[in-house]
Scaffold this active site. Structure first.
Site, mmCIF file in Angstrom:
data_model
loop_
_atom_site.group_PDB
_atom_site.id
_atom_site.type_symbol
_atom_site.label_atom_id
_atom_site.label_comp_id
_atom_site.label_asym_id
_atom_site.label_seq_id
_atom_site.Cartn_x
_atom_site.Cartn_y
_atom_site.Cartn_z
ATOM 1 N N ALA A 206 0.851 -1.200 0.000
ATOM 2 C CA ALA A 206 0.000 0.000 0.000
ATOM 3 C C ALA A 206 0.882 1.244 0.000
ATOM 4 C CB ALA A 206 -0.898 -0.010 1.224
ATOM 5 N N ASN A 207 0.282 2.410 0.076
ATOM 6 C CA ASN A 207 1.067 3.648 0.231
ATOM 7 C C ASN A 207 0.318 4.592 1.156
ATOM 8 O OD1 ASN A 207 -0.660 5.470 -1.441
ATOM 9 N ND2 ASN A 207 -0.107 3.986 -3.021
ATOM 10 N N ARG A 208 0.907 5.761 1.432
ATOM 11 C CA ARG A 208 0.369 6.634 2.472
ATOM 12 C C ARG A 208 -0.728 7.583 1.995
ATOM 13 N NH1 ARG A 208 3.768 6.030 6.783
ATOM 14 N NH2 ARG A 208 5.933 5.541 6.277
ATOM 15 N N SER A 209 -1.193 7.434 0.772
ATOM 16 C CA SER A 209 -2.235 8.352 0.280
ATOM 17 C C SER A 209 -3.536 8.170 1.072
ATOM 18 C CB SER A 209 -2.499 8.071 -1.199
ATOM 19 O OG SER A 209 -3.672 8.743 -1.590
ATOM 20 N N ALA A 272 -2.881 7.666 -5.853
ATOM 21 C CA ALA A 272 -1.491 7.203 -5.822
ATOM 22 C C ALA A 272 -1.523 5.731 -6.220
ATOM 23 C CB ALA A 272 -0.904 7.389 -4.436
#
Ligand code: C5P
Length: 397
Positions: A206-209, A272
């Protein structure tokens, strides 16, 4: 959003009357001057002192012997830019429909030529009663804006449709009614949030968006009259009037974006999207005792680049460039490589900027115009600037 607008907030006697305090606070935060009116019923649920302290002026309740205005029943309505009734009981809705002006609020509603937003709240049985259904239909026909109640827990523990819409949606509805409406007749699809690419049955890359910037763009476009679709991985509340298609992976986002983009005028890729995903996610849960797994990655499709290649005549395509260095040159390269009309570049290494924050600082880069810098501002303010530029581009087409 509502700077300088004079908004009458009518509060009637439902259990949700306490939520009017939050509606008032949010209207004031958005720049409005709030003139509160409470009915006799409302005062059984909420003291006038609370709303008087938190609105822009003291609560008015009296049609007769009103200390503030000698002819309150006409003056308050005439001076208003907008009237919001939240919560609106079945009685108020019936009285408004019939023109039965028995108290200060109903008089004000009849005396005004300003737009009116009615936010009903009542038990599900009452909301579904044919008389209420008919009254609402008549008000709608007359151009009254109805912010429908939501499903959920009602007074007394019952569950059903009848809860007052949440205060944020009510303020959005107000902004939409008073907004410039320069996106009327335009359709826009916005992607938002970070994609999640499965490693196994329970784990993801995942990512921090957070999705907040995409949601703010969707909300701003809707408040200016656009027809808006969000393709989202985030679980934020849907902005008022926006259709949300929930997705999880880059592959799912690609399918929904391509399908939706086919009949939308404007595409904004605020999501993102992962650049790489595991080639073959494990079907079950990888076991710890098997040791560290070797995860082979493959590139995901570049959704934006593909949408750019398939761009229709007159379509406007907007991308984001989250960078940690060489902000402008990297953004310009993406602008031309992906055939975009606008790229929103943000330096995600700066403080309070980008992923997860409520604020952002961006540079708007276009192929044929000087870059425009937007200093640290709320994501909604950034969204306003982005929509302003999109409207300029659209008007030139
Ligand atoms: O090239 P880069 O990934 O930095 O470009 C960012 C822009 O491209 C964003 O608008 C993002 O939503 C979009 N993107 C995409 N598909 C990918 C990766 C990024 O649409 N696989």
């Amino acid at each position: 959003m509502l700077e300088g607008k004079r908004i009458v907030l009518g509060v009637t006697g439902g259990i949700a009357a306490y939520k009017a305090v939050e509606v008032s606070r949010r209207l004031i935060d958005a720049g409005a001057h709030v003139v509160p009116i409470m009915t006799a019923g409302a005062q059984k649920f909420l003291g006038t002192a609370t709303l008087s302290a938190l609105a822009s002026e003291p609560v008015q309740t009296e049609l007769w012997n009103n200390a503030t205005t000698p002819i309150p029943h006409t003056k308050i309505g005439q001076n208003a830019d907008l009237i919001v009734v939240a919560p609106a009981t079945a009685r108020l809705i019936a009285a408004y429909r019939m023109g039965l002006s028995t108290d200060l609020l109903t008089n004000t509603l009849l005396a005004t030529r300003a737009p009116v937003v009615v936010c009903p709240a009542m038990h599900a049985e009452m909301w579904e009663h044919p008389s209420v259904v008919e009254n609402i239909a008549v008000l709608r026909e007359r151009g009254v804006h109805i912010v429908e109640p939501t499903e959920g827990r009602l007074a007394g523990g019952d569950i059903g449709k009848g809860r007052l819409a949440d205060p944020a949606s009510i303020v959005e509805a107000a902004a939409r009614v008073l907004g410039p409406n320069d996106m009327e007749g335009t359709s826009i699809v916005v992607s938002a949030g970070g994609t999640r690419e499965p490693i196994d049955a329970v784990r993801v890359i995942a990512n921090r968006s957070s999705g907040k910037q995409g949601y703010a763009i969707a909300a701003e476009a809707a408040s200016r009259g656009a027809s808006v679709t969000l393709v989202s991985t985030a679980s934020l509340p849907a902005p008022y009037g926006v259709k949300v298609l929930q997705v999880e992976t880059a592959a799912e986002m690609k399918v929904q974006m391509e399908r939706t983009a086919a009949d939308h005028d404007i595409i904004v890729m605020a999501a993102a999207v992962a650049d790489f995903r595991p080639v073959k996610p494990a079907g079950g849960k990888l076991k710890k005792h098997a040791g560290p797994p070797e995860i082979t990655l493959e590139p995901t499709p570049d959704i934006l680049a593909e949408l750019g290649s398939a761009k229709r005549e007159g379509q406007i395509i907007v991308g984001f460039a989250a960078e940690t260095d060489d902000l402008l040159s990297n953004a310009s390269k993406k602008l031309s490589a992906k055939k975009l009309d606008l790229i929103i570049a943000n330096d995600v290494s700066a403080s309070r900027v980008g992923f997860g924050h409520d604020t952002n600082a961006v540079t708007l880069v276009r192929p044929d115009a000087e870059p425009v810098e937007i200093d640290l501002a709320s994501k909604r303010d950034v969204a306003r600037a982005v929509i302003d530029v999109i409207v300029t581009i659209r008007n030139r087409h």
